[in-house]
Design a protein around this motif. Structure first.
Motif, PDB file in Angstrom:
ATOM      1  N   THR A 180       0.831  -1.189   0.000  1.00 29.87           N
ATOM      2  CA  THR A 180       0.000   0.000   0.000  1.00 29.87           C
ATOM      3  C   THR A 180       0.874   1.250   0.000  1.00 29.87           C
ATOM      4  N   PRO A 181       0.419   2.277  -0.718  1.00 33.74           N
ATOM      5  CA  PRO A 181       1.148   3.548  -0.688  1.00 33.74           C
ATOM      6  C   PRO A 181       0.655   4.413   0.463  1.00 33.74           C
ATOM      7  N   ARG A 182       1.560   5.196   0.999  1.00 30.91           N
ATOM      8  CA  ARG A 182       1.188   6.195   1.993  1.00 30.91           C
ATOM      9  C   ARG A 182       2.134   7.378   1.857  1.00 30.91           C
ATOM     10  N   ARG A 183       1.666   8.545   2.278  1.00 27.09           N
ATOM     11  CA  ARG A 183       2.517   9.732   2.238  1.00 27.09           C
ATOM     12  C   ARG A 183       3.694   9.529   3.173  1.00 27.09           C
ATOM     13  N   ALA A 184       4.870   9.837   2.678  1.00 32.90           N
ATOM     14  CA  ALA A 184       6.068   9.723   3.495  1.00 32.90           C
ATOM     15  C   ALA A 184       6.169  10.915   4.431  1.00 32.90           C
ATOM     16  N   VAL A 185       6.706  10.668   5.606  1.00 36.85           N
ATOM     17  CA  VAL A 185       6.984  11.712   6.587  1.00 36.85           C
ATOM     18  C   VAL A 185       8.490  11.726   6.827  1.00 36.85           C
ATOM     19  N   ILE A 186       8.942  12.722   7.540  1.00 33.43           N
ATOM     20  CA  ILE A 186      10.378  12.901   7.731  1.00 33.43           C
ATOM     21  C   ILE A 186      11.044  11.652   8.313  1.00 33.43           C
ATOM     22  N   GLU A 187      10.334  10.905   9.137  1.00 28.31           N
ATOM     23  CA  GLU A 187      10.898   9.674   9.718  1.00 28.31           C
ATOM     24  C   GLU A 187      11.142   8.598   8.661  1.00 28.31           C
ATOM     25  N   ASP A 188      10.565   8.768   7.479  1.00 21.37           N
ATOM     26  CA  ASP A 188      10.750   7.812   6.379  1.00 21.37           C
ATOM     27  C   ASP A 188      11.946   8.158   5.500  1.00 21.37           C
ATOM     28  N   ALA A 189      12.657   9.230   5.810  1.00 21.04           N
ATOM     29  CA  ALA A 189      13.746   9.683   4.938  1.00 21.04           C
ATOM     30  C   ALA A 189      14.759   8.578   4.658  1.00 21.04           C
ATOM     31  N   GLY A 190      15.126   7.808   5.655  1.00 23.78           N
ATOM     32  CA  GLY A 190      16.086   6.725   5.456  1.00 23.78           C
ATOM     33  C   GLY A 190      15.564   5.668   4.504  1.00 23.78           C
ATOM     34  N   ALA A 191      14.316   5.274   4.660  1.00 21.12           N
ATOM     35  CA  ALA A 191      13.717   4.269   3.786  1.00 21.12           C
ATOM     36  C   ALA A 191      13.609   4.768   2.356  1.00 21.12           C
ATOM     37  N   VAL A 192      13.191   6.020   2.195  1.00 22.73           N
ATOM     38  CA  VAL A 192      13.084   6.611   0.855  1.00 22.73           C
ATOM     39  C   VAL A 192      14.459   6.640   0.194  1.00 22.73           C
ATOM     40  N   ALA A 193      15.462   7.111   0.932  1.00 21.67           N
ATOM     41  CA  ALA A 193      16.819   7.174   0.383  1.00 21.67           C
ATOM     42  C   ALA A 193      17.338   5.787   0.030  1.00 21.67           C
ATOM     43  N   ASP A 194      17.063   4.797   0.869  1.00 16.92           N
ATOM     44  CA  ASP A 194      17.519   3.429   0.590  1.00 16.92           C
ATOM     45  C   ASP A 194      16.968   2.928  -0.739  1.00 16.92           C
ATOM     46  N   VAL A 200       5.721  13.066  -1.466  1.00 19.04           N
ATOM     47  CA  VAL A 200       6.461  11.802  -1.497  1.00 19.04           C
ATOM     48  C   VAL A 200       5.543  10.680  -1.028  1.00 19.04           C
ATOM     49  N   TRP A 201       5.491   9.631  -1.854  1.00 20.53           N
ATOM     50  CA  TRP A 201       4.697   8.438  -1.537  1.00 20.53           C
ATOM     51  C   TRP A 201       5.638   7.254  -1.380  1.00 20.53           C
ATOM     52  N   LEU A 202       5.431   6.502  -0.319  1.00 22.25           N
ATOM     53  CA  LEU A 202       6.215   5.311  -0.032  1.00 22.25           C
ATOM     54  C   LEU A 202       5.296   4.108  -0.146  1.00 22.25           C
ATOM     55  N   MET A 203       5.662   3.158  -0.996  1.00 21.08           N
ATOM     56  CA  MET A 203       4.903   1.915  -1.132  1.00 21.08           C
ATOM     57  C   MET A 203       5.519   0.909  -0.164  1.00 21.08           C
ATOM     58  N   GLU A 204       4.682   0.326   0.688  1.00 26.39           N
ATOM     59  CA  GLU A 204       5.169  -0.623   1.694  1.00 26.39           C
ATOM     60  C   GLU A 204       4.404  -1.931   1.623  1.00 26.39           C
ATOM     61  N   ASP A 205       5.055  -2.994   2.095  1.00 27.21           N
ATOM     62  CA  ASP A 205       4.352  -4.271   2.197  1.00 27.21           C
ATOM     63  C   ASP A 205       3.630  -4.332   3.545  1.00 27.21           C
ATOM     64  N   ALA A 206       2.988  -5.447   3.819  1.00 27.16           N
ATOM     65  CA  ALA A 206       2.199  -5.593   5.041  1.00 27.16           C
ATOM     66  C   ALA A 206       3.050  -5.492   6.306  1.00 27.16           C
ATOM     67  N   ASP A 207       4.353  -5.709   6.169  1.00 29.03           N
ATOM     68  CA  ASP A 207       5.271  -5.602   7.307  1.00 29.03           C
ATOM     69  C   ASP A 207       5.983  -4.251   7.356  1.00 29.03           C
ATOM     70  N   SER A 208       5.466  -3.272   6.612  1.00 28.60           N
ATOM     71  CA  SER A 208       6.014  -1.907   6.554  1.00 28.60           C
ATOM     72  C   SER A 208       7.413  -1.829   5.960  1.00 28.60           C
ATOM     73  N   ARG A 209       7.772  -2.804   5.127  1.00 30.11           N
ATOM     74  CA  ARG A 209       9.057  -2.732   4.422  1.00 30.11           C
ATOM     75  C   ARG A 209       8.887  -1.870   3.185  1.00 30.11           C
ATOM     76  N   PRO A 210       9.838  -0.966   2.917  1.00 32.30           N
ATOM     77  CA  PRO A 210       9.727  -0.087   1.741  1.00 32.30           C
ATOM     78  C   PRO A 210       9.943  -0.864   0.446  1.00 32.30           C
ATOM     79  N   LEU A 211       9.008  -0.692  -0.494  1.00 30.67           N
ATOM     80  CA  LEU A 211       9.065  -1.396  -1.775  1.00 30.67           C
ATOM     81  C   LEU A 211       9.253  -0.453  -2.958  1.00 30.67           C
TER      82      LEU A 211
END
Length: 160
Positions: A13-27, A64-75
């Motif tokens: 599922t996609p969700r709006r990224a927040v500042i705490e997601d910066a590491g995941a987005v960059a990865d 910024v939208w982050l797509m994650e799996d059911a375990d909140s892993r960035p996809l």
């Protein structure tokens, strides 16, 4: 990432990224660019610079939208900047599973008046992807206007 071809992609599922997601987005951006090999020219910024840019510019100033799996892993990641698809990357272990299509459809729904984006001439897979999703070539350049100095193509999409 350890993802299988099981139902985890359907649960993404996609969700709006927040500042705490910066590491995941960059990865996702860093790993995807590396995995692309010669399709994308080598980056001109260090990983630390990319991480700082994501944290201080991209997430605070863009959509910024982050797509994650059911375990909140960035996809995957989608970055919209006005009518531009500024970034669209899918984690290397997850390409070919429809996540990019879901992200580009999200972009279209968020910008129904139209979109534009750049991709490198060498990134033929991206070109096929965007053409398949209704984008058309608007312009080609010799790359003198981008940081990598690599020839690129501007694609546009207009709602039918």
């Amino acid at each position: 990432m350890g993802l299988s071809h099981s139902g985890s992609m359907g649960a993404a599922t996609p969700r709006r990224a927040v500042i705490e997601d910066a590491g995941a987005v960059a990865d996702v951006l860093i790993l995807s660019r590396r995995a692309a090999g010669d399709a994308i020219p080598a980056g001109v910024h260090s990983d630390a610079e990319v991480r700082e840019w994501i944290r201080t510019v991209v997430i605070p100033q863009r959509e910024v939208w982050l797509m994650e799996d059911a375990d909140s892993r960035p996809l995957g990641v989608l970055v919209l900047d006005e009518d531009w698809v500024d970034q669209l990357y899918v984690a290397p272990a997850c390409t070919g599973m429809g996540l990019g299509s879901r992200l580009i459809e999200l972009a279209k729904s968020r910008r129904p008046a139209g979109l534009q984006l750049w991709t490198f001439v060498t990134n033929t897979a991206a070109q096929r992807f965007y053409l398949r999703h209704g984008f058309t070539v608007a312009e080609t350049t010799d790359g003198s206007g981008n940081e990598e100095k690599a020839p690129d193509i501007r694609f546009v999409w207009t709602a039918p």
